[in-house]
Design a protein around this motif. Sequence first.
Motif, PDB file in Angstrom:
ATOM      1  N   GLU A  55       0.851  -1.187   0.000  1.00 14.57           N
ATOM      2  CA  GLU A  55       0.000   0.000   0.000  1.00 14.57           C
ATOM      3  C   GLU A  55       0.892   1.243   0.000  1.00 14.57           C
ATOM      4  O   GLU A  55       1.862   1.313   0.751  1.00 14.57           O
ATOM      5  N   PRO A  56       0.586   2.225  -0.865  1.00 16.76           N
ATOM      6  CA  PRO A  56       1.438   3.418  -0.917  1.00 16.76           C
ATOM      7  C   PRO A  56       1.316   4.263   0.341  1.00 16.76           C
ATOM      8  O   PRO A  56       0.255   4.329   0.975  1.00 16.76           O
ATOM      9  N   CYS A  57       2.398   4.897   0.704  1.00 15.83           N
ATOM     10  CA  CYS A  57       2.385   5.834   1.820  1.00 15.83           C
ATOM     11  C   CYS A  57       3.339   6.987   1.505  1.00 15.83           C
ATOM     12  O   CYS A  57       4.173   6.890   0.609  1.00 15.83           O
ATOM     13  N   ILE A  58       3.195   8.084   2.227  1.00 19.75           N
ATOM     14  CA  ILE A  58       4.097   9.222   2.094  1.00 19.75           C
ATOM     15  C   ILE A  58       4.947   9.289   3.351  1.00 19.75           C
ATOM     16  O   ILE A  58       4.431   9.162   4.467  1.00 19.75           O
ATOM     17  N   VAL A  59       6.244   9.457   3.184  1.00 21.40           N
ATOM     18  CA  VAL A  59       7.179   9.434   4.309  1.00 21.40           C
ATOM     19  C   VAL A  59       7.701  10.838   4.613  1.00 21.40           C
ATOM     20  O   VAL A  59       8.103  11.577   3.714  1.00 21.40           O
TER      21      VAL A  59
END
Length: 326
Positions: A55-59
């Motif tokens: 699942e994509p995430c922003i870091v």
Amino acid sequence: LFSGALRSEATGKKIKKFDSFIIRNTGNDSEAARFRDKLNQKLVEDRNFLQQAMEPCIVFINGEYFGQYELTEKISEDYVNDHTGVSKKDVLIVKNPEHDGESNQEFNELSSWVKRTDFSSASNYQQLCSKVDIDSFIDYVSCQVYFGNKDWGKNNVALWKAANTDSSNPYADGRWRFLLFDTEYSANMYNQIPPTTNTLQNVMRGGSWIGSLLSQALKNDEFKQKFTNAFMDMANYNFASGKINALISQYSEIKIEALISEYSQQYKPLAIDTYAKFWAEKDNESTFTSGVQTVSSFYKERYSAITSAVKTTLGLRGSLAKVTVN
């Protein structure tokens, strides 16, 4: 994690607790589509091996934007336990057997036995089936061949087994099964794996353990027939332009093109911002568009090329026939 949608392969129940997970930078695909690995694994999520949820995430690190990454299940004893119910203490995992297999005595014994055994013999083949989950092996090889994964064979191979058998758990039968991970060096990544590439022949000639097992097993007519049927089933179902996926409610039609389009829309703003963070000199939008187009073109052309290559490599006769069932 994973929007609460991840479920155990064995029980179908939601997995709610995680010992660990990976925040992955999408590997070789980081400067292209950024969703190759996720797409590949999604397309074969119903097959007979374990895949990784993503699942994509922003870091952000100390408040500073660091781009889009992919939350990814981590291959471990805990991961196998979550999906199969086999006790963590009983899980044996071999990852990249060309390098790590020697440290595992049971795998070493299997590897040596495979190399010296003639599987054209029915009794020897039945012994192989008692040591390796043949359906898992065939499905695993078939999808990797179809993806055109260049970084696979001597690398990015993982398999596991239960050290102790448990008759109440079909996964704890002591047979080796396969784990899918790191598939993004595929679908013509870097323009190195065009859809016409005969990846079946490549893996058989590549000198890897997995290629040796495949070549040896193909000497058995029963295995050869089983492999051919399973490969074509996967080509016609999992990789078809229009496939019916019974896991989707109401038997909704799923198409590769639709899935690529969905991921393209989801990942485009994430990818553009990530490019801007690390590769400011790029034409961000065209870079992403080009990356998606490469994936799309590969899968549009792959079916006819790879099915023809399988026919030639395995010495099959006859032609494919289209059957419509009403």
